[in-house]
Write an enzyme that holds these catalytic residues in place. Sequence first.
Site: not given
Length: 313
Positions: A19, A41-42, A95, A173
Site C-alpha cells: 500500500i 522498514s525491515r 486501516k 480486511d
Amino acid sequence: METSPLATINLAIVGVGKIVRDQHLPAVAGNPDFRLVAAASRNGRVEGIDNFGSIEEMLSAVPSVQAVSLCMPPQYRYAAAVKALEAGKHVFLEKPPGATLSEVEDLASRAAANGVSLFASWHSRYAPAVEAARDFLTGTRIDSMRVAWKEDVRQWHPGQDWIWQPGGLGVFDPGINALSIVSRILPRPVFATSATLEFPENREAPIAATISFTDAAGLDLLAEFDWRQTGPQSWDIAAGTAAGEMLLSQGGAKLSVDGRLLHAGPEQEYPMLYRRFAELIRAGRSDVDLAPLRHVADAFMLGRRKVVEAFHD
Ligand code: NAP
C-alpha cells in the site's frame, strides 16, 4: 509538537510494502503540505530518502520527523504507534487502525496527552460517490440495505500470511472498508444482530462472513463478504428507499438511483487522506472513529463459526 500553519510537515513512513508503493508514495509526492524525509522498514526501502531498519532507529537518527504514517499489518501497529506518539509525532494509522479496540483507544489517549494528532484513516470513505450517497440517504426513508463485498483473495492479497493470522481480520480486511462506508452514509448507527463466519480448516481468520444489522428504526441490513469470488468482483452497497433503489457501486466510485447515474468522479482516496491528515495536524485535532472496527469485533463476538474447505494460496 508545534506546526506553523504554512510550514511543510516532515513525514516518515513505516512498513514499506504494497500500500505504501501503490498509494502513499504518490499521494505524499503530490501534497505540498508534506516532505517525506525518512522511512523505516525491515526489508522495504524508499529511494531518495534515509532508510532505517526500525522505527526506534529512525526516530533517534532523524529528530526533525514531525509525523509518521504507520503502514505495517495491524497486529504490529500499536507498538510502533506508541513509540511515535511518545516521541511527540503526529500519527497516521492505515486501516484497520489496530488489532483491537482497546489498543486504539489507548493510542487516542496518548495522542491527547502528548498534544499530537492521531488519524485513524478509512480510505474507502473518500471514494468519489460516498458523500453523494450520504446526502441522498439523509433525505429519505431507508427500508433495506444489501452490502456485497466479494473479491478474489488470490488476486488482491497474494502471499500475505498476516491477513490469515489472528488480528489480520481475514475477509474483514476488505469488508471493513464496506463497513467504513456504511457507517458514514447511514443517518443512524447500526448494530449487528447475527453473523456467520466461515473459517478455512487450515486458517485462523475467516474467508467469508454474513452479518445482519439493524438500527433503532428496524432497518434490514445484510452484509456479505466473500474472498472466493472469481470473475467479476463486487464492491456494492444497494439500498431500498422511499426515493428509489440506490446503488453505490465499484467500492463507492459510482452512485445511481433507479438505474440513473447521479454521481461519479475520479479516484482520489489517498490524496484526500493526506489532505485530511494535514488539516488535523494544523488544527491540533485527532480523528479516531472506531465504528468500522467495532462492527467487526461485534461480528466476531456474535458470529457462528463454520469450518469450510482448506484455502491454499
Ligand atoms: P504488506 O505489503 O503485506 O505489508 C506492509 C509492510 O509491513 C511489509 O512490506 C513489511 O515491511 C511490514 N511488515 C510485515 N510484517 C511485519 C511484522 N511482522 N512486523 C513489522 N512490519 C511488518 O501489506 P499491505 O498490503 O501494504 O497492507 C498494509 C496495511 O495497509 C494493512 O493494514 C492493509 O489493510 C492496509 N491497506 C492495504 C491495501 C492494499 O491494497 N494492499 C489497501 C488499503 C489499505 P518490512 O518487511 O520491510 O518490514
